[in-house]
Design a protein around this motif. Structure first.
Motif, PDB file in Angstrom:
ATOM      1  N   LYS A  54      85.389  40.999   2.867  1.00  0.00           N
ATOM      2  CA  LYS A  54      85.983  41.163   4.192  1.00  0.00           C
ATOM      3  C   LYS A  54      85.727  42.603   4.624  1.00  0.00           C
ATOM      4  O   LYS A  54      86.088  43.538   3.912  1.00  0.00           O
ATOM      5  CB  LYS A  54      87.490  40.876   4.147  1.00  0.00           C
ATOM      6  N   TRP A  55      85.094  42.767   5.776  1.00  0.00           N
ATOM      7  CA  TRP A  55      84.660  44.115   6.147  1.00  0.00           C
ATOM      8  C   TRP A  55      84.521  44.256   7.654  1.00  0.00           C
ATOM      9  O   TRP A  55      84.510  43.278   8.413  1.00  0.00           O
ATOM     10  CB  TRP A  55      83.346  44.479   5.465  1.00  0.00           C
ATOM     11  N   LEU A  56      84.395  45.494   8.076  1.00  0.00           N
ATOM     12  CA  LEU A  56      84.169  45.858   9.473  1.00  0.00           C
ATOM     13  C   LEU A  56      83.056  46.892   9.500  1.00  0.00           C
ATOM     14  O   LEU A  56      83.113  47.895   8.782  1.00  0.00           O
ATOM     15  CB  LEU A  56      85.448  46.446  10.081  1.00  0.00           C
ATOM     16  N   ILE A  97      79.709  46.236  16.881  1.00  0.00           N
ATOM     17  CA  ILE A  97      80.846  46.016  15.990  1.00  0.00           C
ATOM     18  C   ILE A  97      80.659  44.644  15.365  1.00  0.00           C
ATOM     19  O   ILE A  97      80.529  43.639  16.073  1.00  0.00           O
ATOM     20  CB  ILE A  97      82.184  46.084  16.750  1.00  0.00           C
ATOM     21  N   GLN A  98      80.641  44.604  14.053  1.00  0.00           N
ATOM     22  CA  GLN A  98      80.446  43.351  13.332  1.00  0.00           C
ATOM     23  C   GLN A  98      81.528  43.246  12.266  1.00  0.00           C
ATOM     24  O   GLN A  98      81.793  44.214  11.545  1.00  0.00           O
ATOM     25  CB  GLN A  98      79.062  43.316  12.685  1.00  0.00           C
ATOM     26  N   SER A  99      82.170  42.080  12.190  1.00  0.00           N
ATOM     27  CA  SER A  99      83.266  41.926  11.238  1.00  0.00           C
ATOM     28  C   SER A  99      83.179  40.581  10.539  1.00  0.00           C
ATOM     29  O   SER A  99      82.924  39.554  11.172  1.00  0.00           O
ATOM     30  CB  SER A  99      84.618  42.033  11.955  1.00  0.00           C
ATOM     31  N   GLN A 100      83.362  40.598   9.230  1.00  0.00           N
ATOM     32  CA  GLN A 100      83.538  39.377   8.458  1.00  0.00           C
ATOM     33  C   GLN A 100      85.001  39.316   8.073  1.00  0.00           C
ATOM     34  O   GLN A 100      85.471  40.056   7.208  1.00  0.00           O
ATOM     35  CB  GLN A 100      82.642  39.365   7.220  1.00  0.00           C
ATOM     36  N   SER A 106      82.779  35.139  10.898  1.00  0.00           N
ATOM     37  CA  SER A 106      82.425  36.495  11.307  1.00  0.00           C
ATOM     38  C   SER A 106      82.335  36.585  12.824  1.00  0.00           C
ATOM     39  O   SER A 106      82.187  35.577  13.525  1.00  0.00           O
ATOM     40  CB  SER A 106      81.089  36.931  10.678  1.00  0.00           C
ATOM     41  N   VAL A 107      82.421  37.819  13.315  1.00  0.00           N
ATOM     42  CA  VAL A 107      82.352  38.105  14.749  1.00  0.00           C
ATOM     43  C   VAL A 107      81.301  39.179  14.970  1.00  0.00           C
ATOM     44  O   VAL A 107      81.206  40.138  14.189  1.00  0.00           O
ATOM     45  CB  VAL A 107      83.720  38.599  15.283  1.00  0.00           C
TER      46      VAL A 107
END
Length: 471
Positions: A54-56, A97-100, A106-107
């Motif tokens: 889980k990350w940003l 901006i990428q997030s899991q 993810s986004v």
């Protein structure tokens, strides 16, 4: 507010001092086929759990252009007739901006501005809202994605032979060709040729459409397919004239692209495919794709009789990177070639000039170009285009700097014209710290068509000096 400040403070410290954030994971808008260069600056990433699934992540890129433009005949710049124009501008500036949020979900968000110089890209008034000022900042990509079959098994962490992802939103998982899915941070030349985006800023938003998409791998086949709702167009065709963009019936568009990977495989966790990895690993990919939209254009063969036409685009391409000679010299060859067949309806033709500073000089009485004013060129239309490029990384002479000369060639055969046209770009890349910083010098030559005969009567050139930063 305090929590927000604390978060950004911890982010800055982590980026500057933690080796954990400078790993070989993928940067925003790049698709590496190689291990991370130890000279790369790294990326900005925040792990949201100890396991690291889980990350940003954040990405920043900018491309600043300095140019000398030979204007088309009959050009005025800011109302003054001008044969040559010097300008400076922002070709692209992006924040990603990428997030899991979970291993399944993810986004992806990308925002930025494009094509701002002293007279274009911003307001149209004077004073505080003068021409070129306050360029709009907008979303390029905004989509959610679900892992149906992930790249790596969620339990064991081992790679899966096949993977499948499903997503929806404003996206650039495009069809047609590799270059239709091009990374603008890993280009071979100073820019992409733009005709690689068949509906650019007509039925799309900067090559993006709203829709649903799937992408993934089946063994060595990498694929992407989408169903989208094109942006609305409603141009009215002239009686007896050419087809124009008019999709008022509101039909969906369908697109797809797939390529077979003969040697090293690429990781495609974003839609963007690299055009240049400095030939650090052996790559050979052969692909093909399409884009189709029913009733996308319209013509008026006789008064008050309207005919709708489908847009059908096909592309086939080959991409290769070949390390050459002694590995310690880090030499390599990059090759790309693509053939496009476009059908937008009878004699459809589009002209365009990137950050065009010119407008038509009403007092000009000489021979006029069909392309119009400024640096306009024939972009694309119903017909065929063959495009190829080659780059060569020179033998290593520095631990920090790499030099890569390149050459582009495009042959355009448009149904609306009576002669094929050749377009050239020649230049060199100066890379600093891997591909985090690049300086490009490039000269481009374009043909000009006579308005009446629709044959080439002249050529004009453009010199570009570009400065690119990617984090």
């Amino acid at each position: 507010m305090k929590k927000l400040l604390l978060l950004f403070g911890l982010t800055a410290v982590q980026f500057a001092y933690s080796q954990d954030t400078i790993k070989s994971e993928k940067k925003m808008e790049e698709v590496p086929t190689v291990e991370k260069n130890p000279l790369d600056i790294g990326e900005l990433k925040i792990n949201l759990n100890q396991k690291g699934d889980k990350w940003l992540k954040f990405g920043i890129s900018s491309q600043i252009w300095l140019r000398s433009i030979d204007n088309n005949p009959g050009t005025a710049v800011n109302g003054v007739p001008q044969d040559q124009t010097y300008d400076a501008g922002i070709r692209r500036m992006r924040l990603i901006i990428q997030s899991q949020l979970t291993p399944f979900y993810s986004v992806f968000l990308q925002m930025g501005i494009n094509n701002q110089n002293f007279i274009s890209g911003g307001g149209t008034g004077t004073g505080n809202n003068g021409a070129g000022k306050k360029a709009p900042f907008f979303f390029h990509d905004a989509y959610n994605e679900f892992a149906i079959i992930p790249r790596n098994d969620f339990q064991t962490g081992k790679p899966n032979k096949n993977n499948l992802y499903l997503g929806a939103g404003l996206h650039s998982w495009n069809g047609v060709s590799r270059m239709t899915n091009a990374s603008t941070t890993k280009m071979l030349a100073g820019d992409i040729p733009v005709f690689n985006f068949p509906t650019i800023e007509i039925a799309d938003q900067f090559s993006r459409q709203f829709g649903v998409f799937v992408h993934g791998e089946f063994d060595r086949i990498n694929y992407r397919f989408s169903v989208n709702k094109p942006f609305a167009t409603n141009l009215k065709p002239a009686v007896g004239g050419v087809a124009v963009d008019n999709n008022q019936s509101g039909k969906l568009s369908y697109a797809g692209y797939a390529y077979y990977q003969f040697f090293n495989k690429e990781v495609t966790s974003t839609s963007f495919l690299a055009g240049n990895n400095l030939a650090a690993k052996k790559v050979l990919n052969i692909g093909a794709g399409f884009y189709t939209n029913k009733d996308a254009t319209q013509s008026q063969p006789t008064e008050n009789v309207f005919e709708s036409h489908d847009t059908n685009i096909f592309g086939a391409d080959v991409y290769s990177e070949l390390p050459l000679g002694d590995k310690s010299k880090e030499m390599g060859l990059t090759l790309y070639s693509v053939f496009y067949n476009y059908n937008y309806g009878p004699n459809y033709l589009r002209v365009s000039g990137i950050m065009n500073p010119g407008t038509v000089d009403a007092t000009f009485t000489g021979e006029k170009a069909l392309e119009g004013a400024g640096n306009n060129r024939v972009l694309m239309g119903t017909g065929n285009i063959w495009f190829s490029q080659v780059g060569f990384v020179l033998p290593k002479f520095s631990k920090i700097v790499k030099v890569q000369p390149f050459f582009n060639y495009a042959l355009k055969d448009m149904k609306a014209l009576n002669q094929s046209g050749s377009y050239y770009d020649i230049g060199a890349n100066l890379f600093l710290y891997g591909q985090n910083a690049r300086i490009i010098a490039q000269y481009s030559s374009r043909p000009l068509y006579d308005t009446a005969s629709k044959r080439i009567f002249d050529r004009k050139g453009e010199f570009l000096l570009s400065f690119q930063i990617v984090l």
